[in-house]
Design a protein around this motif. Structure first.
Motif, short mmCIF file in Angstrom:
data_model
loop_
_atom_site.label_atom_id
_atom_site.label_comp_id
_atom_site.label_asym_id
_atom_site.label_seq_id
_atom_site.Cartn_x
_atom_site.Cartn_y
_atom_site.Cartn_z
N ILE B 59 0.80 -1.24 0.00
CA ILE B 59 0.00 0.00 0.00
C ILE B 59 0.84 1.28 0.00
O ILE B 59 0.28 2.37 -0.06
CB ILE B 59 -0.99 0.05 1.20
N ASP B 60 2.13 1.15 0.06
CA ASP B 60 2.97 2.35 0.14
C ASP B 60 4.22 2.16 -0.74
O ASP B 60 4.93 1.16 -0.59
CB ASP B 60 3.38 2.57 1.61
N ALA B 61 4.42 3.14 -1.63
CA ALA B 61 5.53 3.01 -2.59
C ALA B 61 6.88 2.97 -1.89
O ALA B 61 7.78 2.20 -2.28
CB ALA B 61 5.48 4.18 -3.58
N GLY B 62 7.04 3.79 -0.85
CA GLY B 62 8.31 3.81 -0.12
C GLY B 62 8.60 2.49 0.56
O GLY B 62 9.74 1.99 0.53
N SER B 63 7.58 1.90 1.15
CA SER B 63 7.75 0.60 1.80
C SER B 63 8.05 -0.48 0.76
O SER B 63 8.87 -1.37 1.00
CB SER B 63 6.48 0.22 2.56
N ALA B 64 7.39 -0.37 -0.40
CA ALA B 64 7.63 -1.35 -1.47
C ALA B 64 9.08 -1.27 -1.94
O ALA B 64 9.74 -2.31 -2.14
CB ALA B 64 6.68 -1.10 -2.63
N ARG B 65 9.58 -0.05 -2.08
CA ARG B 65 10.98 0.13 -2.50
C ARG B 65 11.92 -0.47 -1.46
O ARG B 65 12.88 -1.17 -1.79
CB ARG B 65 11.30 1.62 -2.68
N ALA B 66 11.64 -0.16 -0.19
CA ALA B 66 12.51 -0.65 0.89
C ALA B 66 12.45 -2.17 0.97
O ALA B 66 13.47 -2.85 1.14
CB ALA B 66 12.08 -0.04 2.22
N ALA B 67 11.24 -2.73 0.81
CA ALA B 67 11.06 -4.18 0.93
C ALA B 67 11.64 -4.94 -0.26
O ALA B 67 11.93 -6.13 -0.14
CB ALA B 67 9.58 -4.49 1.08
N ALA B 68 11.80 -4.23 -1.38
CA ALA B 68 12.33 -4.91 -2.58
C ALA B 68 13.73 -5.44 -2.31
O ALA B 68 14.11 -6.52 -2.80
CB ALA B 68 12.33 -3.95 -3.76
N GLY B 69 14.50 -4.71 -1.53
CA GLY B 69 15.86 -5.16 -1.22
C GLY B 69 15.87 -6.19 -0.08
O GLY B 69 16.61 -7.16 -0.12
N ASP B 70 15.03 -5.97 0.90
CA ASP B 70 15.00 -6.84 2.08
C ASP B 70 13.63 -6.65 2.74
O ASP B 70 13.32 -5.54 3.18
CB ASP B 70 16.14 -6.43 3.04
N ILE B 71 12.84 -7.71 2.78
CA ILE B 71 11.46 -7.59 3.27
C ILE B 71 11.40 -7.07 4.71
O ILE B 71 10.43 -6.44 5.12
CB ILE B 71 10.71 -8.95 3.13
#
Lengths: 127, 141
Positions: B59-71
């Motif tokens: 639901i959040d682009a910033g979280s998605a970006r952060a999670a892409a590298g490490d959940i």
């Protein structure tokens, strides 16, 4: 000044006329919300800043259409101590605005004196 | 048989410890207290989001970006700060999370320091948020 700084500064100056707003790019946090340093808050009005700005930040943002930011407040004495370049900038702005006020009022009250060439022409035509 | 503590329960326990640390640090290390005060809210909110099964990366682009590298990096500060309402925080409670974050940034990274009074101003509001999230703080000074 960038847009975020100028928007916040113009709104905050309606409450605290002396404040200076500068974005702080030195914070080593990965955050998509800008960090704004709010400098030159009068020491004796720090509590007022908490009440009028921090306590009402969302109302203020909605009413004034301000972007979301982190507000990193700094009193006048702390600005002088830790951020002397901003303190100096604020002082020179205060001095400049003081001069500008005098100058503007002087211009509006003083009648323009006629040019010497115009006086000479008038005198010649009377002769 | 030992049953491992859930992540949400661990975070609630750590949130309470952080709040108590903030109270005990305040008188002699306001910067440290500001740091602990924010993290108690951060941990309490993440615990509640975990309990509710919220997936910030969806639901959040910033979280998605952060999670892409490490959940494990999905719980970004900006997500937690902006989404207190998902944990049923009221409109009056949400600014407290932002204020605590701002104080923590000043305390951790700026040349100037926060004061004990500035941190103390938030104790009562933070306590009520923790209790609303099911963390019993006890008596606040």
């Amino acid at each position: 000044m960038n847009e975020v700084e100028s928007k916040w500064q113009s709104v905050l100056r309606t409450i605290f006329p002396t404040i200076v707003v500068r974005q702080d790019f030195s914070i080593p946090e990965d955050d998509d919300i800008p960090f704004l340093g709010i400098y030159m808050i009068p020491d004796e009005r720090m509590m007022e800043f908490t009440e009028k700005v921090r306590g009402k930040r969302f109302e203020l943002m909605e009413r004034e259409n301000l972007p979301d930011v982190s507000l990193l407040h700094c009193s006048t004495s702390d600005t002088q101590r830790y951020y002397p370049h901003i303190y100096a900038e604020a002082q020179s702005e205060i001095r400049r605005s003081g001069r500008a006020t005098k100058s503007a009022s002087g211009k509006t009250t003083r009648k323009p004196s006629p040019k010497k060439s115009a006086l000479r022409a008038t005198a010649a035509s009377r002769r | 048989m030992h049953i491992p503590e859930s992540l949400a329960a661990s975070y609630r326990r750590k949130a309470l410890a952080a709040f108590k640390a903030a109270m005990s640090l305040c008188a002699w290390n306001a910067d440290g207290a500001a740091n602990r005060l924010y993290y108690c809210l951060y941990l309490a909110l993440v615990a509640e989001f975990e309990r509710l099964g919220i997936r910030p990366e969806t639901i959040d682009a910033g979280s998605a970006r952060a999670a892409a590298g490490d959940i494990r990096l999905k719980w970004t500060h900006s997500f937690v700060r902006k989404n207190g309402s998902l944990a049923s925080l009221t409109a009056r409670e949400c600014p407290t999370v932002n204020d605590a974050y701002d104080l923590r940034i000043i305390a951790d990274y700026r040349e100037s320091d926060v004061t004990c009074d500035e941190v103390k101003q938030h104790f009562r509001n933070v306590q009520s948020i923790l209790e609303a999230l099911g963390i019993n703080v006890g008596v606040c000074p």
